[in-house]
Design an enzyme around this catalytic site. Structure first.
Site, short mmCIF file in Angstrom:
data_model
loop_
_atom_site.label_atom_id
_atom_site.label_comp_id
_atom_site.label_asym_id
_atom_site.label_seq_id
_atom_site.Cartn_x
_atom_site.Cartn_y
_atom_site.Cartn_z
CG LEU A 1 -9.07 -10.62 -12.34
CD1 LEU A 1 -9.64 -11.14 -10.94
CD2 LEU A 1 -10.10 -10.81 -13.35
CD GLU B 1 -7.16 -3.62 -1.08
OE1 GLU B 1 -6.71 -3.50 -1.99
OE2 GLU B 1 -8.46 -3.64 -0.80
CB CYS C 1 0.64 -6.60 -5.91
SG CYS C 1 -0.80 -6.79 -5.31
CB CYS D 1 0.49 -1.45 0.18
SG CYS D 1 -0.93 -2.39 -0.14
CB CYS E 1 -1.85 2.89 -11.64
SG CYS E 1 -3.27 3.37 -11.34
CB CYS F 1 2.29 -2.57 -6.73
SG CYS F 1 1.78 -0.95 -5.86
CG ASN G 1 2.42 3.29 -15.05
OD1 ASN G 1 2.67 4.04 -15.65
ND2 ASN G 1 1.27 3.41 -14.32
CD GLU H 1 4.44 9.71 -3.52
OE1 GLU H 1 5.55 10.31 -3.86
OE2 GLU H 1 4.22 8.53 -3.98
CB CYS I 1 -5.05 9.26 -7.38
SG CYS I 1 -4.55 7.57 -7.26
N1 SAH Z 1 -4.61 -1.75 -3.51
C1 SAH Z 1 -5.57 -1.13 -4.36
C2 SAH Z 1 -5.17 0.13 -4.90
C3 SAH Z 1 -3.82 0.10 -5.54
S1 SAH Z 1 -3.45 1.05 -7.04
C4 SAH Z 1 -5.69 -2.22 -5.57
O1 SAH Z 1 -4.78 -2.98 -5.59
O2 SAH Z 1 -6.65 -2.33 -6.27
C5 SAH Z 1 -4.37 1.22 -8.18
C6 SAH Z 1 -4.24 0.33 -9.14
O3 SAH Z 1 -2.81 0.23 -9.71
C7 SAH Z 1 -4.36 -1.45 -8.90
O4 SAH Z 1 -5.04 -2.04 -9.85
C8 SAH Z 1 -3.07 -1.81 -9.04
O5 SAH Z 1 -2.73 -3.17 -9.08
C9 SAH Z 1 -2.26 -0.97 -10.02
N2 SAH Z 1 -0.83 -1.13 -10.08
C10 SAH Z 1 0.15 -1.47 -9.20
N3 SAH Z 1 1.22 -1.29 -9.56
C11 SAH Z 1 1.17 -1.15 -11.04
C12 SAH Z 1 2.02 -0.79 -11.97
N4 SAH Z 1 3.46 -0.85 -11.51
N5 SAH Z 1 1.64 -0.41 -13.15
C13 SAH Z 1 0.26 0.00 -13.55
N6 SAH Z 1 -0.59 -0.13 -12.43
C14 SAH Z 1 -0.35 -0.81 -11.39
#
Ligand code: SAH
Length: 374
Positions: free
Chosen positions: A245, A188, A136, A132, A366, A139, A323, A112, A125
């Site tokens: 972080l 990632e 995490c 991925c 996100c 996510c 989110n 997406e 974006c």
């Molecule tokens: N893999 C990369 C890009 C991922 S998405 C990374 O981790 O940075 C971009 C951001 O959205 C990241 O900071 C990720 O941690 C965050 N993210 C993931 N799940 C989320 C959620 N449920 N709510 C808010 N932010 C989230």
């Protein structure tokens, strides 16, 4: 920290044997494009015309490429502009100024991208992997594992498709251009380093070799693959680095961002600081606010301690209201806790903002990108 959050196994290897995405001019340098045409028995000088159609004119219909000889047009287009992906579905929110597109890649993999129009700028974006491997637990993308890396052209095509839609006045707010690209979709980016750097180069190469964007408008977001952050610092392309972080202490970050078991908070922040020092670009620290998990006032203070490097000029904290992902135990912090977190960081002199939640009602914010065909 709750006991039930399991550290999922990390998947670094991509499944083999699905074949490779079609090779496209966006995968190639101008010299390689010319060579590719010659390899196919076609005149090399046509490569520049094809690049102009793709990157400058944003044309995808061969009928409109009238400077190419009609008899050779199909072969030329097939050679350097093969079909890469099909939009399966577009969803709009925020009165049409947020648009999420679900793409089907050549092998059926789904990704997406999300276009967001703000007053004075348009951000897209993009995804860099189908799925991925970073796992995490908060996510949505992380729950399904990695399917495969995307090619440079597959990454670039998301941006070009957005640029086309804007140029053709298909996005609310009138014709426009893309000003910002964020690698914050699925995947990632630092785990698909070569293709991502290729995409960044195509986005920043002057037209017609590329899209001619400013590196300043590009943000690469990472969980913190330290060697890759160091490598990126040496590329000489001053993109903005965002570091996800989410916790200032190893005990919690080991759970929230499992790669932390490999590279700890200290070395990750050190790499980000080095990136800022080398590139003179301020690093963005991403911190998704999760109720009762990482949003305590003491963790705000600890975050400030962890980010202390001489002065605060090198860093900016971006708090993301979580989110909520269906079926997940993680919930969004209260406004009061978020305000207190901000207050404490600001009191220490750290520039801090709270991100908007554009597109959350169409699962386009996100961490919500899951790319199912349902
Ligand atoms: N893999 C990369 C890009 C991922 S998405 C990374 O981790 O940075 C971009 C951001 O959205 C990241 O900071 C990720 O941690 C965050 N993210 C993931 N799940 C989320 C959620 N449920 N709510 C808010 N932010 C989230």
């Amino acid at each position: 920290m709750t006991e039930s959050i399991k550290t999922l196994p990390l998947v670094f290897e991509e499944p083999k044997g699905r074949g490779k995405p079609p090779r496209h001019l966006a995968d190639l340098t101008p010299a390689e494009r010319k060579a590719r045409l010659e390899e196919l028995g076609l005149p090399g000088f046509r490569a520049r015309q094809l690049s102009t159609h793709y990157f400058s004119r944003l044309v995808d219909d061969p009928e409109q490429m009238t400077d190419l000889p009609a008899g050779q047009r199909a072969e030329l287009v097939e050679g350097l502009l093969p079909h890469l992906m099909t939009p399966l579905k577009t969803q709009e929110a925020d009165r049409g100024t947020t648009r999420k597109t679900l793409w089907k890649l050549f092998d059926g993999a789904l990704v997406e991208s999300v276009l967001m129009r703000y007053p004075g700028r348009v951000t897209i974006c993009v995804s860099s992997q189908a799925g991925c491997g970073m796992a995490c637990p908060f996510c949505a993308t992380g729950q399904g594992g990695l399917q495969r890396n995307m090619s440079t052209a597959e990454i670039v095509e998301q941006v070009v498709a957005g640029a086309r839609a804007l140029a053709r006045d298909e996005v609310a707010g009138g014709p426009g251009r893309i000003s910002n690209v964020v690698f914050m979709g699925m995947g990632e980016p630092m785990a698909n380093y070569k293709a991502v750097i290729g995409a960044v180069r195509r986005l920043t190469d002057p037209t017609p070799d590329g899209l001619g964007m400013s590196a300043r408008g590009i943000t690469v977001s990472t969980v913190g693959l330290v060697p890759r952050i160091n490598q990126l610092a040496e590329e000489g392309i001053p993109v903005t680095l965002a570091l996800s972080l989410h916790a200032p202490d190893d005990e919690l970050r080991d759970e929230l961002v499992p790669i932390n078991t490999r590279w700890k908070v200290g070395e990750t922040v050190e790499a980000a600081w080095n990136y800022a020092r080398v590139t003179k670009r301020r690093v963005s620290i991403e911190y998704a606010m999760m109720r009762g998990i990482n949003d305590q006032a003491w963790r705000a203070d600890l975050l400030a301690d962890v980010l202390m490097r001489g002065d605060w000029g090198w860093v900016h904290v971006n708090l993301i209201p979580l989110n909520e992902v269906p079926g997940s135990q993680f919930t969004r912090s209260t406004d009061q806790d978020t305000d207190e977190f901000v207050r404490r960081l600001l009191a220490r002199g750290i520039p801090t903002t709270v991100r908007d939640t554009r597109g959350s009602d169409i699962d386009a914010a996100c961490g919500q990108l899951a790319a199912t065909e349902a």
